[in-house]
Write an enzyme that holds these catalytic residues in place. Sequence first.
Site, PDB file in Angstrom:
ATOM      1  N   SER A 100      22.159  41.313  -4.075  1.00  0.00           N
ATOM      2  CA  SER A 100      22.075  42.653  -3.488  1.00  0.00           C
ATOM      3  C   SER A 100      20.676  43.227  -3.659  1.00  0.00           C
ATOM      4  CB  SER A 100      23.075  43.599  -4.159  1.00  0.00           C
ATOM      5  OG  SER A 100      24.395  43.156  -3.997  1.00  0.00           O
TER       6      SER A 100
HETATM    7  N1  SAH Z   1      26.762  40.951  -7.429  1.00  0.00           N
HETATM    8  C1  SAH Z   1      26.033  39.908  -6.746  1.00  0.00           C
HETATM    9  C2  SAH Z   1      26.109  40.105  -5.239  1.00  0.00           C
HETATM   10  C3  SAH Z   1      26.455  38.826  -4.572  1.00  0.00           C
HETATM   11  S1  SAH Z   1      26.942  38.953  -2.881  1.00  0.00           S
HETATM   12  C4  SAH Z   1      24.609  39.806  -7.235  1.00  0.00           C
HETATM   13  O1  SAH Z   1      24.184  40.650  -8.043  1.00  0.00           O
HETATM   14  O2  SAH Z   1      23.910  38.840  -6.877  1.00  0.00           O
HETATM   15  C5  SAH Z   1      28.696  39.007  -3.015  1.00  0.00           C
HETATM   16  C6  SAH Z   1      29.369  37.844  -3.676  1.00  0.00           C
HETATM   17  O3  SAH Z   1      30.784  38.061  -3.568  1.00  0.00           O
HETATM   18  C7  SAH Z   1      29.118  36.474  -3.050  1.00  0.00           C
HETATM   19  O4  SAH Z   1      28.617  35.603  -4.011  1.00  0.00           O
HETATM   20  C8  SAH Z   1      30.495  36.045  -2.542  1.00  0.00           C
HETATM   21  O5  SAH Z   1      30.723  34.636  -2.659  1.00  0.00           O
HETATM   22  C9  SAH Z   1      31.417  36.814  -3.468  1.00  0.00           C
HETATM   23  N2  SAH Z   1      32.781  37.009  -2.961  1.00  0.00           N
HETATM   24  C10 SAH Z   1      33.192  37.304  -1.703  1.00  0.00           C
HETATM   25  N3  SAH Z   1      34.533  37.396  -1.658  1.00  0.00           N
HETATM   26  C11 SAH Z   1      34.990  37.151  -2.924  1.00  0.00           C
HETATM   27  C12 SAH Z   1      36.280  37.070  -3.521  1.00  0.00           C
HETATM   28  N4  SAH Z   1      37.402  37.241  -2.817  1.00  0.00           N
HETATM   29  N5  SAH Z   1      36.353  36.795  -4.844  1.00  0.00           N
HETATM   30  C13 SAH Z   1      35.239  36.602  -5.585  1.00  0.00           C
HETATM   31  N6  SAH Z   1      34.000  36.649  -5.082  1.00  0.00           N
HETATM   32  C14 SAH Z   1      33.864  36.920  -3.759  1.00  0.00           C
END
Ligand code: SAH
Length: 215
Positions: free
Chosen positions: A64
């Site tokens: 993010s």
């Molecule tokens: N908090 C992260 C943001 C990553 S983007 C950071 O600081 O880098 C969002 C993430 O959510 C992705 O890695 C994606 O694979 C995950 N995601 C999407 N749907 C999900 C679900 N149902 N359960 C767990 N993770 C999920």
Amino acid sequence: MKDTYYHKGMRRKLVDELKQKGISDEKVLQAIGALPRHFFLDKAFEEQAYEDKAFPIGQGQTISQPYTVAFQTELLNLKIGDRILEIGTGSGYQAAILALLGAEVFTVERQEVLYQKTKLLLKQIGIHKVRCFFGDGNNGLPAFAPFDKILVTAGSTEIPDNLLQQLNVNGIMVIPVGSLEQEMKQIVKLNSTETQVETYGTFKFVPFQKGINKM
Ligand code: SAH
């Protein structure tokens, strides 16, 4: 992995930029000023790591934007010792920020590749207050519930009732809701049936998906 004066200088600029954009919580700004974001990105992005932008982290996912991390973290109103469930571990950057702020973090990722990579990284850089789980965040983590705070870092089409069930009364959930774009929602659980919802600005997240993706 090295954190140099050059990186620290770039972080100071990023913190100033976030202040200008309206982030005011000193503790959140301090955590962003302290945590080397370039540790969470591939070497190819090292030069850009302190730009206020999202970057690819593999598996079609992104880390993010720092503004988004700061905004969501502010809305959580964290207290030291809060048990927090994060859905979407991704790079681990957001989870590490929460840990630096004194929370006990439980984070779930559905992409096994990212789960493995990030679990190892957090260990290597000495972030011990984050426990990583591989699974579908739609289920939450019933074995560790209830939580004081829940943070969803992927765009959800609805407020998942299942996750609300795992939140303490007076607990806060922060979640971006919408399909192509999302509105940031801060939900306070008033009792087992009632919530109070506040809506903030528009953001763009990768989608909150169903099921898991194994290696
Ligand atoms: N908090 C992260 C943001 C990553 S983007 C950071 O600081 O880098 C969002 C993430 O959510 C992705 O890695 C994606 O694979 C995950 N995601 C999407 N749907 C999900 C679900 N149902 N359960 C767990 N993770 C999920």
